[in-house]
Scaffold this active site. Structure first.
Site, PDB file in Angstrom:
ATOM      1  N   ASP A 194      -7.125  -1.050  -4.547  1.00  0.00           N
ATOM      2  CA  ASP A 194      -8.163  -0.589  -3.623  1.00  0.00           C
ATOM      3  C   ASP A 194      -8.958   0.548  -4.250  1.00  0.00           C
ATOM      4  O   ASP A 194     -10.191   0.608  -4.131  1.00  0.00           O
ATOM      5  CB  ASP A 194      -7.544  -0.086  -2.311  1.00  0.00           C
ATOM      6  CG  ASP A 194      -6.736  -1.143  -1.584  1.00  0.00           C
ATOM      7  OD1 ASP A 194      -7.055  -2.337  -1.704  1.00  0.00           O
ATOM      8  OD2 ASP A 194      -5.777  -0.764  -0.884  1.00  0.00           O
ATOM      9  N   ASP A 231       0.856  -1.183   0.000  1.00  0.00           N
ATOM     10  CA  ASP A 231       0.000   0.000   0.000  1.00  0.00           C
ATOM     11  C   ASP A 231       0.888   1.226   0.000  1.00  0.00           C
ATOM     12  O   ASP A 231       2.006   1.195   0.525  1.00  0.00           O
ATOM     13  CB  ASP A 231      -0.909   0.013   1.239  1.00  0.00           C
ATOM     14  CG  ASP A 231      -2.001  -1.060   1.179  1.00  0.00           C
ATOM     15  OD1 ASP A 231      -2.431  -1.410   0.065  1.00  0.00           O
ATOM     16  OD2 ASP A 231      -2.410  -1.527   2.245  1.00  0.00           O
TER      17      ASP A 231
END
Length: 170
Positions: free
Chosen positions: A148, A129
């Site tokens: 995401d 991430d």
């Protein structure tokens, strides 16, 4: 399954979503120092302190949920179940010819983002991430990636399309 222009649109959207996500993660891993429990790593400002990039590893799902689960439950909830759900969604959008292009794009983005993160969990045991939005202490996100973002954007498009259809019915 008959390979039509519509089917090509679905698969191209899925493949592009996966490719863009995976390329972005490789760039982050190779160019931004990882943030760990013992190291703050590197933070890159994109728009002041409001939108930044950093490199973190996530062993769970959304916001790290599930990272503390035991091995077999974690495998089932973070690998097996998502693959089953994504396969059913893909089957649905291929078979349901009534879906408009926006809905096809939204579902395909969700599937592509889901596959990209499941791939990372399977191949590396964690997901990279790197994006963070912090407007105020109450208006902020967790650290996320482009997969995401694809899933979230797809969901938002589906909600808008559902509301538009509901408005037409009334």
């Amino acid at each position: 399954m008959k390979f039509t222009r519509r089917t090509a649109y679905i698969f191209i959207t899925i493949v592009l979503t996966i490719a863009i996500d995976q390329i972005s993660k490789v760039l982050v891993v190779n160019n931004i120092e990882e943030r760990t429990n013992t190291s703050y790593g590197e933070t890159i400002s994109l728009i002041g302190d409001y939108f930044t990039m950093m490199h973190v590893k996530n062993q769970g799902a959304f916001l790290g949920m599930g990272s503390e689960l035991n091995g077999s439950l974690k495998v089932f909830l973070l690998l097996v179940l998502p693959v089953i759900v994504l396969a059913f969604v893909l089957r649905h959008i291929i078979k349901d010819k009534s879906l408009d292009n926006w809905s096809l794009f939204a579902f395909s983005s969700i599937i592509g983002g889901g596959i990209a993160n499941v791939y990372d969990r399977f191949a590396y045991g964690e997901v990279t991430d790197f994006l963070y939005i912090h407007i105020t202490d109450t208006i902020r996100t967790g650290i996320f990636n482009l997969a995401d973002l694809s899933v979230t954007t797809g969901m938002m498009i589906l909600v808008v399309m559902m509301l538009k259809k509901k408005k037409k019915v009334n």
